[in-house]
Design a protein around this motif. Structure first.
Motif, PDB file in Angstrom:
ATOM      1  N   VAL B 125      -9.269  -9.679   0.833  1.00 49.09           N
ATOM      2  CA  VAL B 125      -8.972  -9.087  -0.467  1.00 49.09           C
ATOM      3  C   VAL B 125      -8.695  -7.599  -0.304  1.00 49.09           C
ATOM      4  O   VAL B 125      -7.740  -7.055  -0.864  1.00 49.09           O
ATOM      5  CB  VAL B 125     -10.162  -9.277  -1.443  1.00 49.09           C
ATOM      6  N   GLY B 126      -9.529  -6.947   0.504  1.00 46.93           N
ATOM      7  CA  GLY B 126      -9.379  -5.523   0.737  1.00 46.93           C
ATOM      8  C   GLY B 126      -8.022  -5.173   1.308  1.00 46.93           C
ATOM      9  O   GLY B 126      -7.361  -4.239   0.838  1.00 46.93           O
ATOM     10  N   VAL B 127      -7.597  -5.955   2.292  1.00 45.50           N
ATOM     11  CA  VAL B 127      -6.297  -5.678   2.914  1.00 45.50           C
ATOM     12  C   VAL B 127      -5.175  -5.857   1.888  1.00 45.50           C
ATOM     13  O   VAL B 127      -4.246  -5.036   1.802  1.00 45.50           O
ATOM     14  CB  VAL B 127      -6.069  -6.603   4.141  1.00 45.50           C
ATOM     15  N   VAL B 128      -5.298  -6.910   1.074  1.00 41.99           N
ATOM     16  CA  VAL B 128      -4.284  -7.147   0.030  1.00 41.99           C
ATOM     17  C   VAL B 128      -4.224  -5.952  -0.926  1.00 41.99           C
ATOM     18  O   VAL B 128      -3.139  -5.446  -1.244  1.00 41.99           O
ATOM     19  CB  VAL B 128      -4.601  -8.443  -0.761  1.00 41.99           C
ATOM     20  N   LEU B 129      -5.390  -5.485  -1.358  1.00 40.43           N
ATOM     21  CA  LEU B 129      -5.432  -4.351  -2.292  1.00 40.43           C
ATOM     22  C   LEU B 129      -4.835  -3.093  -1.667  1.00 40.43           C
ATOM     23  O   LEU B 129      -4.077  -2.374  -2.309  1.00 40.43           O
ATOM     24  CB  LEU B 129      -6.879  -4.084  -2.731  1.00 40.43           C
ATOM     25  N   CYS B 130      -5.185  -2.851  -0.386  1.00 45.73           N
ATOM     26  CA  CYS B 130      -4.635  -1.683   0.309  1.00 45.73           C
ATOM     27  C   CYS B 130      -3.114  -1.765   0.359  1.00 45.73           C
ATOM     28  O   CYS B 130      -2.413  -0.794   0.060  1.00 45.73           O
ATOM     29  CB  CYS B 130      -5.137  -1.609   1.746  1.00 45.73           C
ATOM     30  N   ALA B 131      -2.623  -2.958   0.740  1.00 44.09           N
ATOM     31  CA  ALA B 131      -1.177  -3.133   0.870  1.00 44.09           C
ATOM     32  C   ALA B 131      -0.511  -2.880  -0.478  1.00 44.09           C
ATOM     33  O   ALA B 131       0.506  -2.186  -0.567  1.00 44.09           O
ATOM     34  CB  ALA B 131      -0.866  -4.542   1.355  1.00 44.09           C
ATOM     35  N   PHE B 132      -1.123  -3.404  -1.515  1.00 50.72           N
ATOM     36  CA  PHE B 132      -0.572  -3.227  -2.850  1.00 50.72           C
ATOM     37  C   PHE B 132      -0.570  -1.745  -3.240  1.00 50.72           C
ATOM     38  O   PHE B 132       0.414  -1.227  -3.774  1.00 50.72           O
ATOM     39  CB  PHE B 132      -1.396  -4.059  -3.841  1.00 50.72           C
ATOM     40  N   GLY B 133      -1.679  -1.068  -2.925  1.00 58.95           N
ATOM     41  CA  GLY B 133      -1.763   0.353  -3.223  1.00 58.95           C
ATOM     42  C   GLY B 133      -0.702   1.152  -2.500  1.00 58.95           C
ATOM     43  O   GLY B 133      -0.021   1.987  -3.091  1.00 58.95           O
ATOM     44  N   LEU B 134      -0.519   0.841  -1.219  1.00 57.33           N
ATOM     45  CA  LEU B 134       0.488   1.578  -0.426  1.00 57.33           C
ATOM     46  C   LEU B 134       1.887   1.279  -0.943  1.00 57.33           C
ATOM     47  O   LEU B 134       2.760   2.137  -0.953  1.00 57.33           O
ATOM     48  CB  LEU B 134       0.373   1.195   1.054  1.00 57.33           C
ATOM     49  N   PHE B 135       2.075   0.040  -1.416  1.00 61.45           N
ATOM     50  CA  PHE B 135       3.368  -0.359  -1.967  1.00 61.45           C
ATOM     51  C   PHE B 135       3.684   0.481  -3.203  1.00 61.45           C
ATOM     52  O   PHE B 135       4.785   0.991  -3.367  1.00 61.45           O
ATOM     53  CB  PHE B 135       3.325  -1.850  -2.313  1.00 61.45           C
ATOM     54  N   ILE B 136       2.681   0.648  -4.082  1.00 62.00           N
ATOM     55  CA  ILE B 136       2.866   1.456  -5.284  1.00 62.00           C
ATOM     56  C   ILE B 136       3.161   2.909  -4.926  1.00 62.00           C
ATOM     57  O   ILE B 136       3.988   3.575  -5.533  1.00 62.00           O
ATOM     58  CB  ILE B 136       1.603   1.405  -6.175  1.00 62.00           C
ATOM     59  N   LEU B 137       2.484   3.376  -3.860  1.00 62.32           N
ATOM     60  CA  LEU B 137       2.659   4.766  -3.442  1.00 62.32           C
ATOM     61  C   LEU B 137       4.014   4.985  -2.792  1.00 62.32           C
ATOM     62  O   LEU B 137       4.400   6.114  -2.555  1.00 62.32           O
ATOM     63  CB  LEU B 137       1.575   5.161  -2.441  1.00 62.32           C
TER      64      LEU B 137
END
Lengths: 268, 262
Positions: B125-137
């Motif tokens: 879950v953490g990796v998914v959230l990180c990836a999503f965050g970086l995608f938004i950034l």
């Protein structure tokens, strides 16, 4: 004595016995008290930062602080103590002696619930007061809301107890009920009023949160205290709280009756 | 190398045992995956519905913070906590004798022998959230600091491994240690948000005394190219001292252990 009176006096004696028992586990109480402060403080910090010197969605800084202080009281009153008792009772066959007693074990659980909360309150209530006097939030206190807060809090505690008991009774069918209860907690965390007051949730999510039972175990009593609710919102809130309690009670009775038929004295 | 293969064997056994309880496994999986992700997404969405920056942190950056918190939580819940909490039981019951007899270092065995597979979902879950965050950034602005990210993450894990070991070692004196994990978790959860949102003295506490700042705040800063100043150097230093101290403390504790009646 009538059955009701005997049940009642039985419940009182059990509560006393349970108070003595609850005092044994002091470390557990310390941990509990810590969790009670740290979690709400986290979200207090978040919304304090968002509100800045102004306000956020009608919440002044003082409102935010007060919301999370009252949150501590509500989450204490709605803490599910009884849930953990069911697994060993049902799975290890320890329910049998309880079935011989002239009182439904759910009452035993309810009295244990009450006893733990009263004893732990002695420990955590100074923290609530300290929080208030350290932060000194600017908050317009209103006696009317404080009075309405009491029934909202008691109903929330009742609903939370019923939910916990239903989850516990699921042990008649499932080996480990914790994952399911933990799903409940996680959803309650998001849309029950912990992450943010319901009023701050965006449009659709807010509507869903008002309809579902989660808010009525946490957020609703706090909102009543804070006093941002209009008259019809208050009525709707109390009505839905009552509806969910009725639904919960029905479910709890059904689970108990059909569960007890599955129970085989040595466990399930 | 041999230790690694021993650890892998422990993991394999745990996977086989725990997949046997499919209902439970599925419940944990759904809970961690769907509900935790939803939770994190909702909380970030709610906050940024009312502001653009939380003490200077944007929505994408906050998602990375929450993501890293979950990654570390997953690793600790999978390996460190289950093994070490079994060790406290071993000491209480006297079965720790068998741990000492194993032909591997006792601390290694005590911290790897029991793996709780389901909890690893948190890390996913953490990796998914990180990836999503970086995608938004739109992480175009990667800087040289990114290279430091693995070091920061490793420091975080090392610091908290040391913490858990030190807490577990207390069992040699206290005999009975219950609820230590809950106590730890209470404070650990503060790393769900950047330490900047807390008042100064709490921030100080969370940076130097119970250094959760290194779990999510500092690694995120290196990842998204925010300047965390000299904290980048502090992390590995604290990690080294902490691990060294914890192993010394463990040895001290071992000397206290008096077998079955300890």
């Amino acid at each position: 004595m009538s059955l009701a009176a005997r049940t009642f006096s039985g419940a009182i004696s059990l509560t006393k016995a349970n108070i003595a028992q609850a005092l044994h586990y002091r470390l557990v109480l310390v941990i509990y008290a810590l969790r009670q402060i740290v979690n709400p403080l986290l979200y207090m910090a978040v919304w304090w930062a968002v509100a800045g010197d102004g306000e956020v969605g009608g919440f002044q800084r003082g409102d935010v602080v007060m919301y999370y202080i009252v949150f501590m009281i509500v989450s204490h009153a709605t803490w599910a103590v009884g849930y953990h008792q069911w697994w060993p009772l049902i799975r290890l066959g320890r329910l049998s002696p309880h079935l011989m007693r002239p009182i439904n074990p759910i009452w035993v659980s309810a009295s244990g619930d009450l006893a733990s909360k009263l004893t732990a309150a002695a420990m955590v209530s100074p923290i609530w007061l300290a929080m208030y006097f350290i932060i000194r939030p600017e908050f317009p206190f209103d006696w009317g809301n404080a009075v309405l807060f009491v029934p909202a809090l008691l109903l929330a505690a009742a609903l939370a107890f019923i939910v916990g008991t239903c989850m516990g009774l699921a042990s008649f069918w499932v080996a480990n009920t914790w994952p399911f209860y933990s799903i409940w907690h996680n959803i309650a965390f998001s849309i029950g009023g912990q992450v943010a007051p319901i009023a701050l949730l965006p449009g659709e999510i807010q509507t869903i949160a008002i309809g579902l039972p989660f808010r009525y175990t946490i957020g609703f009593p706090i909102e009543v205290f804070i006093g941002h609710l209009q008259r019809d919102e208050l009525i709707l809130g109390f009505a839905l709280q009552a509806v969910w309690i009725a639904v919960g009670l029905t479910l709890m009775t059904l689970l108990w009756r059909s569960g007890i038929k599955r129970y085989q004295a040595v466990g399930v | 190398m041999r230790l690694l293969s021993v650890a892998l064997t422990f993991t394999k056994v745990a996977v086989q045992q725990q997949l046997a309880y499919r209902g439970e496994f599925l419940g944990a999986f759904i809970n961690a995956f769907a509900v935790d992700t939803l939770n994190a997404a909702v909380s970030v969405a709610v906050i940024y519905a009312h502001t653009d920056s939380l003490r200077g942190w944007s929505a994408g950056e906050l998602l990375v913070v929450v993501g890293l918190f979950n990654v570390v939580l997953g690793v600790m819940g999978t390996v460190m906590f289950p093994s070490l909490s079994r060790t406290t039981e071993d000491v209480y019951e006297g079965t720790f004798d068998y741990v000492l007899m194993k032909p591997v270092p006792s601390l290694f065995f005590a911290s790897t022998h029991y793996v709780q597979v389901g909890r690893f979902v948190n890390s996913i879950v953490g990796v998914v959230l990180c990836a999503f965050g970086l995608f938004i950034l739109e992480a175009g602005a990667l800087t040289w600091r990114v290279a430091l990210f693995p070091l920061m993450l490793a420091s975080a894990l090392a610091i908290f491994y040391a913490f858990v070991v030190a807490m577990t070692t207390l069992v040699f004196w206290a005999v009975r240690l219950e609820g230590i994990e809950s106590m730890f978790n209470v404070f650990f959860r503060t790393s769900r948000y950047p330490v900047d949102i807390y008042p100064k003295w709490i921030k100080g506490f969370l940076t130097y005394l119970f250094p959760v700042a290194f779990v999510s705040t500092v690694p995120t800063e290196t990842l998204v190219g925010r300047d965390s100043g000299w904290l980048i150097a502090v992390g590995p230093v604290i990690a080294t001292i902490a691990v060294y101290g914890a192993t010394r403390f463990w040895r001290l504790g071992l000397r206290r252990y008096s077998s079955a009646s300890s």
